[in-house]
Design a protein around this motif. Structure first.
Motif, mmCIF file in Angstrom:
data_model
loop_
_atom_site.group_PDB
_atom_site.id
_atom_site.type_symbol
_atom_site.label_atom_id
_atom_site.label_comp_id
_atom_site.label_asym_id
_atom_site.label_seq_id
_atom_site.Cartn_x
_atom_site.Cartn_y
_atom_site.Cartn_z
ATOM 1 N N LYS A 151 39.262 10.426 -47.314
ATOM 2 C CA LYS A 151 38.743 9.704 -46.513
ATOM 3 C C LYS A 151 37.792 10.121 -45.564
ATOM 4 O O LYS A 151 37.800 9.969 -44.255
ATOM 5 C CB LYS A 151 39.714 8.705 -45.915
ATOM 6 N N ILE A 152 36.872 11.230 -45.833
ATOM 7 C CA ILE A 152 35.947 12.001 -45.200
ATOM 8 C C ILE A 152 34.919 11.120 -44.549
ATOM 9 O O ILE A 152 34.312 10.478 -45.508
ATOM 10 C CB ILE A 152 35.625 13.424 -45.994
ATOM 11 N N ASN A 153 34.595 10.989 -43.587
ATOM 12 C CA ASN A 153 33.281 10.276 -42.844
ATOM 13 C C ASN A 153 33.288 8.957 -43.193
ATOM 14 O O ASN A 153 32.637 8.598 -44.188
ATOM 15 C CB ASN A 153 32.089 11.051 -43.425
ATOM 16 N N PRO A 154 34.320 8.208 -42.729
ATOM 17 C CA PRO A 154 34.394 6.725 -43.242
ATOM 18 C C PRO A 154 33.516 5.658 -42.752
ATOM 19 O O PRO A 154 33.436 4.552 -42.787
ATOM 20 C CB PRO A 154 35.867 6.357 -42.714
ATOM 21 N N ILE A 155 32.581 6.290 -41.564
ATOM 22 C CA ILE A 155 31.666 5.385 -40.738
ATOM 23 C C ILE A 155 30.361 5.319 -41.668
ATOM 24 O O ILE A 155 30.010 4.301 -41.864
ATOM 25 C CB ILE A 155 31.672 5.866 -39.347
ATOM 26 N N HIS A 156 29.888 6.515 -41.726
ATOM 27 C CA HIS A 156 28.707 6.556 -42.725
ATOM 28 C C HIS A 156 28.414 7.121 -44.143
ATOM 29 O O HIS A 156 27.550 7.219 -44.389
ATOM 30 C CB HIS A 156 27.626 7.318 -41.652
ATOM 31 N N GLY A 157 29.659 7.674 -44.189
ATOM 32 C CA GLY A 157 29.608 8.766 -45.463
ATOM 33 C C GLY A 157 30.280 8.025 -46.687
ATOM 34 O O GLY A 157 30.020 6.890 -46.777
#
Length: 177
Positions: A151-157
């Motif tokens: 769950k790397i960079n859950p906001i924009h990635g």
């Protein structure tokens, strides 16, 4: 007429009074020097002689003309007007016309340098090491899977809900290369 009245009033200004008698003497000398015409032989065929004149002589002539231009232009001779215009705006120095064939020489030099840069580019790529294994498409797809699992960079990635980008994939598959 207006310029003459200013020149006469200048020595009487408070700044000139504080400067002392030498300032007014210099102003009078400049005014007196500018009232006499420059000799015609000095200005004759200046267009042909200007480039061959030593820089010191060029500067002196320009200073004489500059002082002469401070008077009413109706008092200047036709030779002085022509010389002043030619020295200020004539095709000499940086405004001189380019030598014949200069454009062609520039074109060939640019083409030569472009060919040299292309040769250096391909020489570097010829002797370069192969790409690292992390640049393969398979590795980058595995990086995408790892990013999703962690769950790397859950906001924009890549882990964002509804993400439609390529993620870490930027290389063609190994079959194409």
């Amino acid at each position: 007429m207006f310029l003459r009245s200013i020149a006469r009033a200048a020595p009487r200004s408070p700044a000139a009074i504080r400067a002392g008698p030498m300032a007014s003497l210099n102003a009078m000398q400049t005014r007196a020097a500018s009232e006499h015409a420059i000799a015609n032989p000095t200005l004759a065929s200046i267009e042909k002689r200007w480039e061959a004149m030593p820089p010191q002589e060029q500067a002196e002539l320009w200073m004489q003309l500059r002082d002469r231009m401070k008077v009413d232009w109706h008092q200047m001779t036709l030779q002085e007007k022509k010389a002043a215009y030619w020295i200020a705006f004539g095709p000499h120095g940086p405004r001189a016309e380019a030598p014949k064939g200069e454009g062609l020489r520039i074109f060939f030099k640019v083409a030569q340098l472009t060919a040299a840069s292309v040769a250096v580019f391909y020489a570097i790529h010829y002797f370069a090491k192969p790409q690292p294994k992390t640049m393969s498409k398979e590795w980058q797809e595995a990086s995408n899977e790892y990013a999703l699992s962690e769950k790397i960079n859950p906001i924009h990635g890549i882990s964002k809900d509804g993400y439609e980008g390529q993620g870490f994939v930027q290389s063609p598959s190994a079959d194409k290369s």
